[in-house]
Design a protein around this motif. Sequence first.
Motif, PDB file in Angstrom:
ATOM      1  N   ARG A 407       1.066  -1.327   0.168  1.00  0.00           N
ATOM      2  CA  ARG A 407       0.155  -0.070   0.103  1.00  0.00           C
ATOM      3  C   ARG A 407       0.824   1.433   0.225  1.00  0.00           C
ATOM      4  NH1 ARG A 407      -2.793  -1.442   4.153  1.00  0.00           N
ATOM      5  NH2 ARG A 407      -1.742   0.582   5.565  1.00  0.00           N
ATOM      6  N   THR A 408       1.596   1.167   1.084  1.00  0.00           N
ATOM      7  CA  THR A 408       2.827   1.545   0.822  1.00  0.00           C
ATOM      8  C   THR A 408       4.163   2.296  -0.035  1.00  0.00           C
ATOM      9  OG1 THR A 408       3.845   1.507   2.544  1.00  0.00           O
ATOM     10  CG2 THR A 408       1.991   2.476   3.234  1.00  0.00           C
ATOM     11  N   GLY A 409       4.561   1.615  -0.240  1.00  0.00           N
ATOM     12  CA  GLY A 409       6.131   1.411  -1.254  1.00  0.00           C
ATOM     13  C   GLY A 409       6.889   1.633   0.507  1.00  0.00           C
ATOM     14  N   GLN A 410       6.598   1.694   1.884  1.00  0.00           N
ATOM     15  CA  GLN A 410       7.867   1.546   2.400  1.00  0.00           C
ATOM     16  C   GLN A 410       8.033   0.180   3.457  1.00  0.00           C
ATOM     17  OE1 GLN A 410       9.370   4.318   2.751  1.00  0.00           O
ATOM     18  NE2 GLN A 410       8.692   5.635   0.788  1.00  0.00           N
ATOM     19  N   PHE A 411       8.826  -0.098   2.598  1.00  0.00           N
ATOM     20  CA  PHE A 411       9.235  -1.142   3.297  1.00  0.00           C
ATOM     21  C   PHE A 411       9.476  -0.774   5.062  1.00  0.00           C
ATOM     22  CE2 PHE A 411      12.380  -5.140   4.827  1.00  0.00           C
ATOM     23  CZ  PHE A 411      11.522  -5.937   4.078  1.00  0.00           C
ATOM     24  N   PRO A 412       8.988  -1.975   5.368  1.00  0.00           N
ATOM     25  CA  PRO A 412       8.522  -1.711   6.831  1.00  0.00           C
ATOM     26  C   PRO A 412       9.646  -2.321   7.917  1.00  0.00           C
ATOM     27  CG  PRO A 412       7.548  -3.185   6.302  1.00  0.00           C
ATOM     28  CD  PRO A 412       7.914  -2.769   5.090  1.00  0.00           C
ATOM     29  N   ALA A 413      11.035  -1.103   7.652  1.00  0.00           N
ATOM     30  CA  ALA A 413      11.650  -2.150   8.621  1.00  0.00           C
ATOM     31  C   ALA A 413      12.933  -0.170   8.705  1.00  0.00           C
ATOM     32  CB  ALA A 413      13.275  -2.522   7.332  1.00  0.00           C
ATOM     33  N   ALA A 414      13.586  -0.541   9.557  1.00  0.00           N
ATOM     34  CA  ALA A 414      14.204   0.297  10.754  1.00  0.00           C
ATOM     35  C   ALA A 414      15.302   1.808   9.552  1.00  0.00           C
ATOM     36  CB  ALA A 414      14.224   0.514  11.783  1.00  0.00           C
ATOM     37  N   ARG A 415      15.742   0.610   9.239  1.00  0.00           N
ATOM     38  CA  ARG A 415      17.173   0.898   8.166  1.00  0.00           C
ATOM     39  C   ARG A 415      16.688   0.097   6.969  1.00  0.00           C
ATOM     40  NH1 ARG A 415      22.360   0.328  10.624  1.00  0.00           N
ATOM     41  NH2 ARG A 415      23.001   1.912   9.132  1.00  0.00           N
ATOM     42  N   ASP A 416      17.498   1.454   5.826  1.00  0.00           N
ATOM     43  CA  ASP A 416      16.757   1.585   4.507  1.00  0.00           C
ATOM     44  C   ASP A 416      17.948   0.056   3.747  1.00  0.00           C
ATOM     45  OD1 ASP A 416      16.948   1.112   1.764  1.00  0.00           O
ATOM     46  OD2 ASP A 416      15.980   3.623   1.822  1.00  0.00           O
ATOM     47  N   VAL A 417      17.554  -1.020   3.055  1.00  0.00           N
ATOM     48  CA  VAL A 417      18.178  -1.935   3.170  1.00  0.00           C
ATOM     49  C   VAL A 417      19.714  -1.523   2.021  1.00  0.00           C
ATOM     50  CG1 VAL A 417      17.067  -2.607   0.723  1.00  0.00           C
ATOM     51  CG2 VAL A 417      19.022  -4.644   1.593  1.00  0.00           C
ATOM     52  N   ALA A 418      19.249  -0.316   1.351  1.00  0.00           N
ATOM     53  CA  ALA A 418      20.376   0.520   0.281  1.00  0.00           C
ATOM     54  C   ALA A 418      21.605   0.985   1.175  1.00  0.00           C
ATOM     55  CB  ALA A 418      20.211   1.187  -0.381  1.00  0.00           C
ATOM     56  N   ASP A 419      21.649   0.774   2.648  1.00  0.00           N
ATOM     57  CA  ASP A 419      22.686   0.961   3.709  1.00  0.00           C
ATOM     58  C   ASP A 419      23.178  -0.299   3.885  1.00  0.00           C
ATOM     59  OD1 ASP A 419      22.433   4.188   3.216  1.00  0.00           O
ATOM     60  OD2 ASP A 419      21.041   3.904   4.941  1.00  0.00           O
ATOM     61  N   TRP A 420      22.903  -1.397   3.597  1.00  0.00           N
ATOM     62  CA  TRP A 420      23.120  -2.941   3.957  1.00  0.00           C
ATOM     63  C   TRP A 420      24.534  -3.026   3.084  1.00  0.00           C
ATOM     64  CZ3 TRP A 420      21.996  -6.686   6.988  1.00  0.00           C
ATOM     65  CH2 TRP A 420      22.464  -8.004   6.251  1.00  0.00           C
ATOM     66  N   CYS A 421      26.052  -3.635   4.218  1.00  0.00           N
ATOM     67  CA  CYS A 421      26.812  -3.612   3.387  1.00  0.00           C
ATOM     68  C   CYS A 421      27.348  -5.468   4.583  1.00  0.00           C
ATOM     69  CB  CYS A 421      27.970  -3.128   3.824  1.00  0.00           C
ATOM     70  SG  CYS A 421      29.420  -3.213   2.954  1.00  0.00           S
ATOM     71  N   TRP A 422      27.801  -5.883   2.911  1.00  0.00           N
ATOM     72  CA  TRP A 422      27.637  -7.590   3.752  1.00  0.00           C
ATOM     73  C   TRP A 422      29.725  -7.977   3.372  1.00  0.00           C
ATOM     74  CZ3 TRP A 422      26.130  -9.443   8.227  1.00  0.00           C
ATOM     75  CH2 TRP A 422      26.207 -11.205   8.977  1.00  0.00           C
ATOM     76  N   ILE A 423      29.858  -8.910   4.376  1.00  0.00           N
ATOM     77  CA  ILE A 423      31.222  -9.045   3.646  1.00  0.00           C
ATOM     78  C   ILE A 423      31.075 -10.696   2.298  1.00  0.00           C
ATOM     79  CG2 ILE A 423      32.306  -9.220   6.028  1.00  0.00           C
ATOM     80  CD1 ILE A 423      31.946 -12.544   6.209  1.00  0.00           C
ATOM     81  N   SER A 424      32.098 -10.406   2.078  1.00  0.00           N
ATOM     82  CA  SER A 424      31.974 -11.416   0.743  1.00  0.00           C
ATOM     83  C   SER A 424      32.490 -12.747   1.188  1.00  0.00           C
ATOM     84  CB  SER A 424      33.298 -11.132  -0.585  1.00  0.00           C
ATOM     85  OG  SER A 424      34.882 -11.031   0.466  1.00  0.00           O
ATOM     86  N   TRP A 425      32.474 -13.844   0.205  1.00  0.00           N
ATOM     87  CA  TRP A 425      33.210 -14.925   0.496  1.00  0.00           C
ATOM     88  C   TRP A 425      34.431 -15.259   0.597  1.00  0.00           C
ATOM     89  CZ3 TRP A 425      30.627 -18.359   2.264  1.00  0.00           C
ATOM     90  CH2 TRP A 425      28.510 -19.098   2.262  1.00  0.00           C
ATOM     91  N   ARG A 426      35.265 -14.144   0.523  1.00  0.00           N
ATOM     92  CA  ARG A 426      36.606 -13.973   0.676  1.00  0.00           C
ATOM     93  C   ARG A 426      36.893 -13.759   1.746  1.00  0.00           C
ATOM     94  NH1 ARG A 426      41.373 -14.242  -2.539  1.00  0.00           N
ATOM     95  NH2 ARG A 426      40.727 -13.943  -4.326  1.00  0.00           N
ATOM     96  N   GLU A 427      36.326 -13.410   2.574  1.00  0.00           N
ATOM     97  CA  GLU A 427      36.481 -12.517   3.810  1.00  0.00           C
ATOM     98  C   GLU A 427      36.139 -13.625   4.765  1.00  0.00           C
ATOM     99  OE1 GLU A 427      35.558  -7.654   3.481  1.00  0.00           O
ATOM    100  OE2 GLU A 427      34.113  -8.743   2.340  1.00  0.00           O
ATOM    101  N   ALA A 428      34.724 -14.648   4.339  1.00  0.00           N
ATOM    102  CA  ALA A 428      34.303 -15.210   4.703  1.00  0.00           C
ATOM    103  C   ALA A 428      35.075 -16.197   5.205  1.00  0.00           C
ATOM    104  CB  ALA A 428      33.091 -15.872   4.287  1.00  0.00           C
ATOM    105  N   SER A 429      36.234 -16.465   3.962  1.00  0.00           N
ATOM    106  CA  SER A 429      36.640 -17.417   4.330  1.00  0.00           C
ATOM    107  C   SER A 429      38.753 -17.251   5.046  1.00  0.00           C
ATOM    108  CB  SER A 429      37.677 -18.009   3.194  1.00  0.00           C
ATOM    109  OG  SER A 429      37.436 -18.551   2.542  1.00  0.00           O
ATOM    110  N   GLY A 430      38.767 -15.664   5.012  1.00  0.00           N
ATOM    111  CA  GLY A 430      39.279 -14.826   5.911  1.00  0.00           C
ATOM    112  C   GLY A 430      39.429 -14.768   7.376  1.00  0.00           C
ATOM    113  N   GLN A 431      37.585 -15.052   7.461  1.00  0.00           N
ATOM    114  CA  GLN A 431      37.204 -14.821   8.991  1.00  0.00           C
ATOM    115  C   GLN A 431      37.771 -16.166   9.580  1.00  0.00           C
ATOM    116  OE1 GLN A 431      33.292 -13.517   9.626  1.00  0.00           O
ATOM    117  NE2 GLN A 431      33.932 -11.294   9.273  1.00  0.00           N
ATOM    118  N   LEU A 432      37.489 -17.267   8.803  1.00  0.00           N
ATOM    119  CA  LEU A 432      37.623 -18.417   9.722  1.00  0.00           C
ATOM    120  C   LEU A 432      39.221 -18.735  10.098  1.00  0.00           C
ATOM    121  CD1 LEU A 432      36.536 -21.253   9.752  1.00  0.00           C
ATOM    122  CD2 LEU A 432      37.299 -21.777   7.419  1.00  0.00           C
ATOM    123  N   ALA A 433      40.220 -18.354   8.354  1.00  0.00           N
ATOM    124  CA  ALA A 433      41.399 -18.775   9.487  1.00  0.00           C
ATOM    125  C   ALA A 433      42.256 -17.750  10.115  1.00  0.00           C
ATOM    126  CB  ALA A 433      42.642 -18.691   7.572  1.00  0.00           C
TER     127      ALA A 433
END
Length: 455
Positions: A407-433
């Motif tokens: 109805r509103t076109g506004q996603f009902p989360a507190a923060r915008d997914v456009a500001d989201w940033c997550w790690i890559s698989w390379r970074e995930a492998s680095g974390q594990l090591a």
Amino acid sequence: MTRLLVECTHVFKHPTVNSGIQRVVRNVIKQLPASAEGIECLPVVLINGQLYRVLQLAPLDTPLWNTLQTFGERLERLAHRFWQWHQRRDAQCTAKLARRGLYVGYRLTQFAVFGVPIRLIRLINRRQLLKRCSPLQHQPGDQLVLLDSSWHSDFFAHVEQLKRDGVGIIAVVYDLIPLTHPQFYDTRLVEVFSEWFDWITRTADGYMAISATVRDQVREELQRRIGAEQADKRWFDFFHLGSELDLHHSAATVEPRLKSLFAAPETVFLMVSTIEPRKNHAYLLDAFECAWAAGSTARLCIAGRIGWKCEALLERIHSHPELNRRLFMFNDLSDTSLEYAYAHASALVFPSFVEGFGLPLVEAMQRGLPAMASDIAVFREIGGDFMAYFNLQDPHNLAALIQVYQRTGQFPAARDVADWCWISWREASGQLATRSLHQVQQAPRVQARPHAHCS
């Protein structure tokens, strides 16, 4: 330099499987750094009592050899189950003569039924095996990381020998769901997983989970099983998973029926997961039926291979009056088609009862697709304020989120997914090591960030 031996035996043997743990293992191995902060990282497999360094994870295109290898693996799994049966019976025997008789019977059966054919198949397969990996000699101080789904494997005795030879053992734990929610699985899998967890409780020096939530659960479970004093002698840590779809190819064809679905103007909500009870598809249908009854034109797209204990759900979907109108299901999408779905959907919905991580959530959000998920601890850990959450006790709660978003076109989360940033698989492998190395070296403890978000 410390060597981190990252085990990927099950994926090495079954490289075409592409769900859940297999996706994680394949991506971590592909992105594993050759070295990181004083540690050498080597992908390895344990096959036929031998340690090998992996040279090529993908299979060779030789159907006859692959068929023979598959038969050999099945025979070895039967032999492993027979060994497990013998171990349980031996532990129950108190009379010395009875234990001796049990042992003799076990050895004779093992030799006659399993030993000869397995040795023959191993000799035939060894030539092909050496084209994909090479023998590796372990050293005291090596750290073996059991990254793959090792409850399927038959190398327990081999790992125990490596431990006696001075190799450290690190168990990667994806979740404890077969222990905490056995109703979602077949009895045999629950038994196998429980036996595996008993084994890593005795064998592992440390535990690397895929979320802080699971890390804490593992620590609590060990404290319950062996007491706080013994549990404190082990270490517990976690790493987060990456988000790329590594089997996506831009030149590959997108499923035509999927393209047709997204060509229509109506809002499409996407659900990505194996179809099995824990994923809670029944709740999802209940919620969308509520929304449709209230006049919503939203479409629901269910994507995932057919799993287990889902016959009633599949019957409900196949006989649903909205099937192929506002309800769609795809059971064999390629990564290319899945990438297309993530790019064109309006939101991801993920009503799972319990998870160790929730890989589709980060896959979707890293592509700018907002996500609605069940309000459970691990999703709060991963999603923070970027996701919208709903109550699993009331399907109307999700239906209301759907209607508000439409109805509103506004996603009902507190923060915008456009500001989201997550790690890559390379970074995930680095974390594990690096986190494994820090724990092994007993470096000063630093409080880990609760999320893997970019700052």
